[in-house]
Every structure is written in structure tokens, then in C-alpha cells.
Scaffold this active site. Sequence first.
Site, PDB file in Angstrom:
ATOM      1  N   HIS A 166      -6.242 -10.117   3.723  1.00  0.00           N
ATOM      2  CA  HIS A 166      -5.089 -10.727   4.392  1.00  0.00           C
ATOM      3  C   HIS A 166      -5.527 -11.872   5.295  1.00  0.00           C
ATOM      4  O   HIS A 166      -4.842 -12.894   5.394  1.00  0.00           O
ATOM      5  CB  HIS A 166      -4.348  -9.685   5.229  1.00  0.00           C
ATOM      6  CG  HIS A 166      -3.459  -8.784   4.439  1.00  0.00           C
ATOM      7  ND1 HIS A 166      -2.281  -9.208   3.869  1.00  0.00           N
ATOM      8  CD2 HIS A 166      -3.576  -7.473   4.113  1.00  0.00           C
ATOM      9  CE1 HIS A 166      -1.702  -8.199   3.234  1.00  0.00           C
ATOM     10  NE2 HIS A 166      -2.473  -7.132   3.363  1.00  0.00           N
TER      11      HIS A 166
ATOM     12  N   HIS B 113      -0.667  -9.806  -0.869  1.00  0.00           N
ATOM     13  CA  HIS B 113      -1.122  -9.128  -2.077  1.00  0.00           C
ATOM     14  C   HIS B 113      -0.788  -9.948  -3.316  1.00  0.00           C
ATOM     15  O   HIS B 113       0.003 -10.889  -3.258  1.00  0.00           O
ATOM     16  CB  HIS B 113      -0.447  -7.756  -2.203  1.00  0.00           C
ATOM     17  CG  HIS B 113      -0.682  -6.859  -1.039  1.00  0.00           C
ATOM     18  ND1 HIS B 113       0.050  -5.714  -0.823  1.00  0.00           N
ATOM     19  CD2 HIS B 113      -1.561  -6.932  -0.003  1.00  0.00           C
ATOM     20  CE1 HIS B 113      -0.369  -5.115   0.274  1.00  0.00           C
ATOM     21  NE2 HIS B 113      -1.345  -5.840   0.796  1.00  0.00           N
TER      22      HIS B 113
ATOM     23  N   ASP C 243      -8.883  -4.640   2.496  1.00  0.00           N
ATOM     24  CA  ASP C 243      -7.554  -5.255   2.427  1.00  0.00           C
ATOM     25  C   ASP C 243      -7.279  -6.154   3.621  1.00  0.00           C
ATOM     26  O   ASP C 243      -6.773  -7.272   3.478  1.00  0.00           O
ATOM     27  CB  ASP C 243      -6.506  -4.146   2.353  1.00  0.00           C
ATOM     28  CG  ASP C 243      -5.084  -4.668   2.434  1.00  0.00           C
ATOM     29  OD1 ASP C 243      -4.640  -5.321   1.476  1.00  0.00           O
ATOM     30  OD2 ASP C 243      -4.416  -4.425   3.460  1.00  0.00           O
TER      31      ASP C 243
ATOM     32  N   SER D  40       0.816  -1.215   0.000  1.00  0.00           N
ATOM     33  CA  SER D  40       0.000   0.000   0.000  1.00  0.00           C
ATOM     34  C   SER D  40       0.849   1.263   0.000  1.00  0.00           C
ATOM     35  O   SER D  40       0.458   2.280  -0.577  1.00  0.00           O
ATOM     36  CB  SER D  40      -0.930   0.010   1.216  1.00  0.00           C
ATOM     37  OG  SER D  40      -1.867  -1.029   1.142  1.00  0.00           O
TER      38      SER D  40
ATOM     39  N   ASP E 165      -5.246   0.089  -4.434  1.00  0.00           N
ATOM     40  CA  ASP E 165      -3.790   0.154  -4.496  1.00  0.00           C
ATOM     41  C   ASP E 165      -3.206  -1.162  -4.994  1.00  0.00           C
ATOM     42  O   ASP E 165      -2.124  -1.200  -5.571  1.00  0.00           O
ATOM     43  CB  ASP E 165      -3.208   0.510  -3.127  1.00  0.00           C
ATOM     44  CG  ASP E 165      -3.889  -0.230  -1.982  1.00  0.00           C
ATOM     45  OD1 ASP E 165      -4.799  -1.047  -2.232  1.00  0.00           O
ATOM     46  OD2 ASP E 165      -3.517   0.014  -0.820  1.00  0.00           O
TER      47      ASP E 165
END
Length: 520
Positions: free
Chosen positions: A303, A446, A299, A106, A343
Amino acid sequence: MFNVKSLLVVALAGFSALAAAHPDNKNGKYGKDHKDNHNDHDDDKHESRGPRNFIMVVPDGFGPASETMARDYMHWKDNSTAVLPIDEMVIGMVRTKATDSYVTDSAASATAYSCGIKSYNGAIGVDDDYEPCGTVLEAAHLEGFKTGLVVTSRITHATPATFASHIYHRDLESEIALQEIGYAHPLGRTVDVMLGGGRCFFTPNTTEGSCRKDGVDALAIARDLGYTTFQDRATFDSELKLPYLGLFTNDHMSYEADRDPAIEPSLKEMAIKGLNDLYRATKDSKKGFFIMVEASRIDHAGHANDPVGHLHDILAYNEAMLAMREWIDEHSDSPTTLISTADHECGGLTVGKEISGPPGYWYDPSFFAGAKATSGPLSKQWAAYTGSDQKGYLKSEIFAKYGVAQPTEQELSEGIALKSSASKFSKFLTKALSSRLGVNWATGGHTASDVTLFGWGVNSKTFAGSRENNEVGHFIAKQLGLDLESVTKKLQSNETWQADWVKPKAGHQRSARDLHSHHH
């Protein structure tokens, strides 16, 4: 020769018109007519002179498969074929790689959005040589615009940090806090509205729950610098004058599925308050405002491979996007551009898995129906249970509240065995629901996947196409008439500040990017 960009714009405009005209599009939570023609009219009317205001929205960790999952859930829930608000705003895709990795974090990606440059994973408003780069927020402030940061993470987390601070690594959040309020920033205070979580980096280490290692009271400093600071819902709901800093939680704000609305406002509520307050503050001035809004916790759920957290924060992002685009349409006196893009993607989410029998594939979002909370709080609740009926409690109070209505005997036995470890049980719980849904996660981190680009309002369609992430920063600067280079020169001319606050100490450059191996 055909112009690819023009074809894309025409095709997307046609899709929006078809979606709005679909008879089922009036059904469901997001199914009403969203005035696409009004947006087209605004683009034509104001393209030559540009917007007065700019809204940048970052749905952190939000990939194309996540959009599909949320849409399919709403189709099942409302028994309709209505599209999501963001479906009608698609204008392209964004490529996300950092300078040191094909998979960005990010910090690097948000630095591309804020400064218009590519940098390394972990970089907060600095280039590969740890030199500070001027941001669109700072440039806007210097040009007389009002500015804002609205997030559901800690306000010192990577994405908001890159717009108002500069430091070689994202994990240095105590230093970031002091830069964001203007105390340790050579330009002084540059942010007028800050809303989110992360109070622990603003309280001295003598305060319970503080994340600081020193006795600095950043909230007191913020008040000395002119901020109204608050942490309660009542103050948020009151009329506030700029500048203000509202931090509702010690750490990140709650996932939408776990949020107590009496304590924490929603992303939509915070975004609209920010827009309204910035609009009022600039109504009689020559310049408008710039605001960055982040749906941060999409996000975090990626994760954690938590489909419940992921889904409901995506829906909250859609609600906020719908509210913001309606705000734009209702404020034609103050032309505004909105651009939104993630992002990066997070979790490597795929929807659907192959099965042996007909129809050959399994994917069923109806299993979300009973989910009332994310895996984290439920895992802690299970670990704290001291009653005698473990199996009954696990089935009715834990599994059922996560959408697993009929756990198997094996799952109940495994759940009891994992009771003492909230983290292990949380992973076990997310796998149980993901399997029933038919969704899969490739990673707890990611991926390098491109992310979707959304736009609304003045000149937004001129940015259509496949873009590098640093082009977003250039587009914002162009639309608002900002000079990023001059801000960069101002920052880089202050060598004392850079040595004290921005760059790693001599001899530590090689390890500066590796404070932690896991980047969110």
C-alpha cells in the site's frame, strides 16, 4: 485424455527435484536441501487418513512479482541461483474476487478462507446478507482441536478477525476484540493462542494510546476468561500454558526491517512457538490443532509502495515458511498439512522498466543493499531533525539508510522542501529507490491478480491446480473432518447476538459496507 491437475503436480515435483539437485542450490541463505522426498513420502503415507494438524499461512498482499523480486535480491546478495523456500512449495494459483468487486480486500478474501464462502469487501465472517458463517477455526474448536492465530498486524485486523469473529464491517475492531477472546461470541472462547499487535483495541479509553471509544478493559476480561495476557519479549520466551494472548505493540507490529528483536519476536519465532505449544497441548489427545499464520505487513508495504518494507517482510515470510515445513518434517508423529496463499496482490508491482540504451531494460535489486529501514520511520526522523546541515544529514542519515547512496542535487532540494510533511516525503523517498531498482507500482491499493498457492505435508498436493479462494476453506474442512454447516446453524440460531454484535442496525444496511472507502 491428459489430466491437467496430474500434469501440474508432476511438473512441479520435477521442478523441485531439479532445484534441489542444482549444484548452486547449496549456496546462500535458503540454498540447502529441503528434503523434498520426505514431503512426497508423507503425502503418500498419510493421504488416506488425513492430517492431524493444519497450518494456514496468509502472506497478505503477496503477488507473483513480489516473489520474483525477493528471489532476485537473494541471488544478488548470495551470488547464487538458490531458490526461495516457497519456490519449492508451489502447487497452483488462487483466484480472489469478492462478490461485490473483482478486486477483493482482505476481509472478503479471508472470509472465503475461513468460511468457504464468497462475500463482500469489508465482511468479517458474514455472507452478503450479513448472516454469520461458521469458520474452520470455530469448527475445529468444537471438534476438540486446539487453535491459534499468529499475525504481524493488529490481532483484530481483517484476516485474523474472520477466523474468530463475525461482524458486518472490518473497521469495528473494538467489537472484534471482544468476540476474539470469547466474551461477545456465542461459542465462547474458541482461540487458544493469539500472538500479534493491536493492544490499543484491548485497553480502555482511559489508557494512553487506546483505540477504544469505551472504558472496556478487554485484557482484564480475557484474563477472567482464562487467558494469560502479556506484551513483553521475556514472557513470550518463557514456557506458557494455553490459552494465552500476547500483544507486543499498540498498533501493528513493526516491519521486519524496523523490528527491534529485543522487543518484538519475528514471524518465524511466533509461528514456531505457536506450533510447539499447540503440539504439546494436543500430544496426548485424539485431536490435533489448527493455526492461521499471517505475514500481514507485506500488504502494508505494498500500500505504501515501499520496496524495502515489502522485500524484508517477504524474506521474513520465507524464513517462517522454511521453519514451518521443517517442523512438519520433524514431527512425523503428528501428520500436518500446510497450505499458504495470499488474500490478494497489493501495489500492482512490476519488476523491470524499458530504457532507451542497451540492453533495453533496467532492473537491479542490488540497490536494496544499503537499505536499513523503511520509509515511515526515516520520514519521521527527517521531520524531527533540527540541525543546521540539512543537506548533509538528509544524504547520510536518511537517503543512505534507505539505499539511495547517491541522491541527486534535485532530490536533495526536493527532500528539504518536503521536510515538514512526513507523509509526502515518505512517498518521495519510495519513488527514489523504486526508480533505481527498476520496479514500478501501479496502485496504492489491491489488484485483481491471481496469487500463488503453496503447499507442504499431508495431502497438500491433492489441492494442486487453479482454485477459487473459497475452495481453500472447503479443503481445510475436508482435511480435518469439520462440519462448517452445523457451526453456521449454531451461530445463525442466536438472533439476539446477531442483532447486538453482527448485523448493522435497521436502516443502515446500504451504507454498512462503506464505512471507509479504502480497504486493506
